[in-house]
Write a protein that holds these residues in place. Structure first.
Motif, PDB file in Angstrom:
ATOM      1  N   ARG A  26      12.335  73.059 -40.886  1.00 52.12           N
ATOM      2  CA  ARG A  26      11.768  72.411 -39.692  1.00 52.12           C
ATOM      3  C   ARG A  26      10.420  73.026 -39.328  1.00 52.12           C
ATOM      4  N   ALA A  27      10.313  74.334 -39.435  1.00 54.51           N
ATOM      5  CA  ALA A  27       9.054  75.007 -39.107  1.00 54.51           C
ATOM      6  C   ALA A  27       7.925  74.571 -40.026  1.00 54.51           C
ATOM      7  N   LEU A  28       8.260  74.126 -41.212  1.00 55.28           N
ATOM      8  CA  LEU A  28       7.267  73.719 -42.195  1.00 55.28           C
ATOM      9  C   LEU A  28       7.026  72.210 -42.196  1.00 55.28           C
ATOM     10  N   THR A  29       7.653  71.494 -41.256  1.00 55.21           N
ATOM     11  CA  THR A  29       7.536  70.039 -41.200  1.00 55.21           C
ATOM     12  C   THR A  29       6.514  69.623 -40.151  1.00 55.21           C
ATOM     13  N   HIS A  30       5.415  69.083 -40.595  1.00 51.91           N
ATOM     14  CA  HIS A  30       4.335  68.653 -39.702  1.00 51.91           C
ATOM     15  C   HIS A  30       4.692  67.326 -39.025  1.00 51.91           C
ATOM     16  N   GLY A  31       4.077  67.087 -37.874  1.00 49.21           N
ATOM     17  CA  GLY A  31       4.344  65.872 -37.127  1.00 49.21           C
ATOM     18  C   GLY A  31       4.024  64.597 -37.884  1.00 49.21           C
ATOM     19  N   SER A  32       3.162  64.674 -38.893  1.00 49.11           N
ATOM     20  CA  SER A  32       2.784  63.484 -39.659  1.00 49.11           C
ATOM     21  C   SER A  32       3.923  62.959 -40.514  1.00 49.11           C
ATOM     22  N   ILE A  33       4.967  63.765 -40.693  1.00 53.82           N
ATOM     23  CA  ILE A  33       6.118  63.326 -41.487  1.00 53.82           C
ATOM     24  C   ILE A  33       7.420  63.437 -40.703  1.00 53.82           C
ATOM     25  N   GLY A  34       7.346  63.980 -39.497  1.00 54.58           N
ATOM     26  CA  GLY A  34       8.540  64.131 -38.676  1.00 54.58           C
ATOM     27  C   GLY A  34       9.076  62.790 -38.192  1.00 54.58           C
ATOM     28  N   SER A  35      10.351  62.772 -37.824  1.00 51.40           N
ATOM     29  CA  SER A  35      10.993  61.557 -37.333  1.00 51.40           C
ATOM     30  C   SER A  35      12.187  61.959 -36.480  1.00 51.40           C
ATOM     31  N   ALA A  36      12.893  60.966 -35.957  1.00 49.84           N
ATOM     32  CA  ALA A  36      14.059  61.248 -35.123  1.00 49.84           C
ATOM     33  C   ALA A  36      15.124  62.006 -35.900  1.00 49.84           C
ATOM     34  N   THR A  37      15.208  61.746 -37.172  1.00 50.18           N
ATOM     35  CA  THR A  37      16.211  62.424 -38.008  1.00 50.18           C
ATOM     36  C   THR A  37      15.619  63.619 -38.756  1.00 50.18           C
ATOM     37  N   ARG A  38      14.318  63.805 -38.621  1.00 46.64           N
ATOM     38  CA  ARG A  38      13.642  64.914 -39.308  1.00 46.64           C
ATOM     39  C   ARG A  38      12.668  65.547 -38.320  1.00 46.64           C
ATOM     40  N   PRO A  39      13.156  66.394 -37.414  1.00 44.16           N
ATOM     41  CA  PRO A  39      12.293  66.954 -36.359  1.00 44.16           C
ATOM     42  C   PRO A  39      11.160  67.795 -36.932  1.00 44.16           C
ATOM     43  N   LEU A  94       1.527  79.714 -47.140  1.00 47.02           N
ATOM     44  CA  LEU A  94       2.286  78.775 -46.309  1.00 47.02           C
ATOM     45  C   LEU A  94       1.872  77.335 -46.582  1.00 47.02           C
ATOM     46  N   GLY A  95       0.582  77.114 -46.798  1.00 52.09           N
ATOM     47  CA  GLY A  95       0.109  75.757 -47.032  1.00 52.09           C
ATOM     48  C   GLY A  95       0.767  75.085 -48.223  1.00 52.09           C
ATOM     49  N   GLU A  96       1.191  75.873 -49.198  1.00 50.69           N
ATOM     50  CA  GLU A  96       1.788  75.313 -50.409  1.00 50.69           C
ATOM     51  C   GLU A  96       3.137  74.660 -50.141  1.00 50.69           C
ATOM     52  N   VAL A  97       3.814  75.076 -49.081  1.00 49.47           N
ATOM     53  CA  VAL A  97       5.167  74.560 -48.812  1.00 49.47           C
ATOM     54  C   VAL A  97       5.229  73.684 -47.562  1.00 49.47           C
ATOM     55  N   LEU A  98       4.094  73.403 -46.953  1.00 48.80           N
ATOM     56  CA  LEU A  98       4.078  72.522 -45.791  1.00 48.80           C
ATOM     57  C   LEU A  98       4.531  71.122 -46.181  1.00 48.80           C
ATOM     58  N   LYS A  99       5.285  70.508 -45.296  1.00 47.97           N
ATOM     59  CA  LYS A  99       5.746  69.143 -45.513  1.00 47.97           C
ATOM     60  C   LYS A  99       4.887  68.231 -44.646  1.00 47.97           C
ATOM     61  N   LEU A 100       4.057  67.428 -45.320  1.00 47.15           N
ATOM     62  CA  LEU A 100       3.055  66.611 -44.643  1.00 47.15           C
ATOM     63  C   LEU A 100       3.227  65.142 -44.983  1.00 47.15           C
ATOM     64  N   GLY A 101       2.779  64.284 -44.052  1.00 46.20           N
ATOM     65  CA  GLY A 101       2.692  62.873 -44.348  1.00 46.20           C
ATOM     66  C   GLY A 101       1.584  62.610 -45.354  1.00 46.20           C
ATOM     67  N   ARG A 102       1.640  61.443 -45.983  1.00 45.41           N
ATOM     68  CA  ARG A 102       0.683  61.146 -47.053  1.00 45.41           C
ATOM     69  C   ARG A 102      -0.762  61.204 -46.562  1.00 45.41           C
ATOM     70  N   SER A 103      -1.037  60.626 -45.404  1.00 42.22           N
ATOM     71  CA  SER A 103      -2.425  60.601 -44.918  1.00 42.22           C
ATOM     72  C   SER A 103      -2.932  62.003 -44.626  1.00 42.22           C
ATOM     73  N   GLU A 104      -2.080  62.841 -44.038  1.00 47.69           N
ATOM     74  CA  GLU A 104      -2.473  64.220 -43.740  1.00 47.69           C
ATOM     75  C   GLU A 104      -2.679  64.998 -45.033  1.00 47.69           C
ATOM     76  N   MET A 105      -1.854  64.740 -46.020  1.00 46.06           N
ATOM     77  CA  MET A 105      -1.984  65.436 -47.299  1.00 46.06           C
ATOM     78  C   MET A 105      -3.296  65.060 -47.985  1.00 46.06           C
ATOM     79  N   LEU A 106      -3.636  63.765 -47.946  1.00 44.87           N
ATOM     80  CA  LEU A 106      -4.844  63.300 -48.606  1.00 44.87           C
ATOM     81  C   LEU A 106      -6.104  63.792 -47.895  1.00 44.87           C
ATOM     82  N   SER A 107      -5.989  64.080 -46.602  1.00 46.98           N
ATOM     83  CA  SER A 107      -7.160  64.551 -45.848  1.00 46.98           C
ATOM     84  C   SER A 107      -7.305  66.072 -45.887  1.00 46.98           C
ATOM     85  N   GLY A 108      -6.548  66.724 -46.763  1.00 53.33           N
ATOM     86  CA  GLY A 108      -6.687  68.172 -46.921  1.00 53.33           C
ATOM     87  C   GLY A 108      -5.918  68.988 -45.914  1.00 53.33           C
ATOM     88  N   GLY A 109      -4.798  68.453 -45.429  1.00 49.07           N
ATOM     89  CA  GLY A 109      -4.023  69.124 -44.388  1.00 49.07           C
ATOM     90  C   GLY A 109      -3.554  70.521 -44.732  1.00 49.07           C
TER      91      GLY A 109
END
Length: 229
Positions: A26-39, A94-109
């Protein structure tokens, strides 16, 4: 849950073996990929900021019993500011294991300063919730020890030091002008001029955040002032 190989490797770099690895996920899950079932990690970021602050305040309090509040405050700020948290995040990958949405990943998140700083604070909160305050303190002090040991007696940032110099010489605060910007949107290069009311100025350019380049411009102007005195 059984953590993936990359999460297990990150635990090793962090120095804390999670009993509840879902907290770290959860700590590694950015808001760009978070959801009701994936905080996402926003609430953890809020908590981790306070845990880091308490550990650093306690460490500084005991490290220098003779220091005044005015001396401790800039040291504290240097240790907990976003740039320091982001630097620590980069050091442990830490950046290597961040869980990001596609748009955030493509923008160099994975390289963004604010995103890394927030995730570092969230990871601290995850350690605290998993192992308690002692575990969080041990993890933070182990990661931050080099910075604690090498901290200047007066670690004011360059912008603060330049403003104090200007005030001491009867001038208004310096101004910072963005004179240019280049590079892609996900990795902009800022061109900043720091200028005093009497016309003296210095320039800096660099990638990262605008605030960081402003600090570099302030430092360049401070160096110029020191040479002229």
């Amino acid at each position: 849950m059984t953590p993936s190989a990359d999460i297990r490797a990150f635990m090793g770099r962090l120095g804390h073996r999670f009993r509840r690895p879902e907290l770290l996920v959860r700590a590694l899950t950015h808001g760009s990929i978070g959801s009701a079932t994936r905080p996402d990690n926003q609430r953890l970021e809020f908590l981790g900021d306070r845990v880091l602050g308490l550990v650093m305040a306690e460490a500084l309090f005991h490290a220098d019993p003779d220091a005044t509040e005015g001396q401790l405050a800039p040291r504290y700020n240097a240790l907990v500011k976003g740039e320091t948290c982001a630097a620590m995040a980069r050091e442990i990958g830490l950046g290597e294991v961040l869980k990001l949405g596609r748009s955030e990943m493509l923008s160099g998140g994975r390289r963004k300063e604010a995103l890394l700083a927030d995730a570092m604070e969230a990871v601290i909160a995850a350690v605290y919730l998993d192992g308690g305050f002692d575990a969080a303190r041990d993890t933070i002090l182990r990661l931050w020890q080099t910075r604690l040991d090498s901290l200047d007696d007066d670690p004011r940032d360059a912008k603060t030091a330049l403003q104090e110099w200007a005030q001491a010489h009867g001038m208004p605060p310096p101004v910072y002008d963005q004179t240019g910007r280049s590079g892609p949107d996900h990795a902009p290069v800022f061109h900043i001029t720091a200028r005093l009311a009497d016309g003296r100025e210095a320039q800096a350019q660099g990638a990262g955040t605008k605030r960081r380049v402003e600090q570099e411009a302030a430092q360049a102007l401070l160096s110029r002032l020191e040479k002229s005195e």
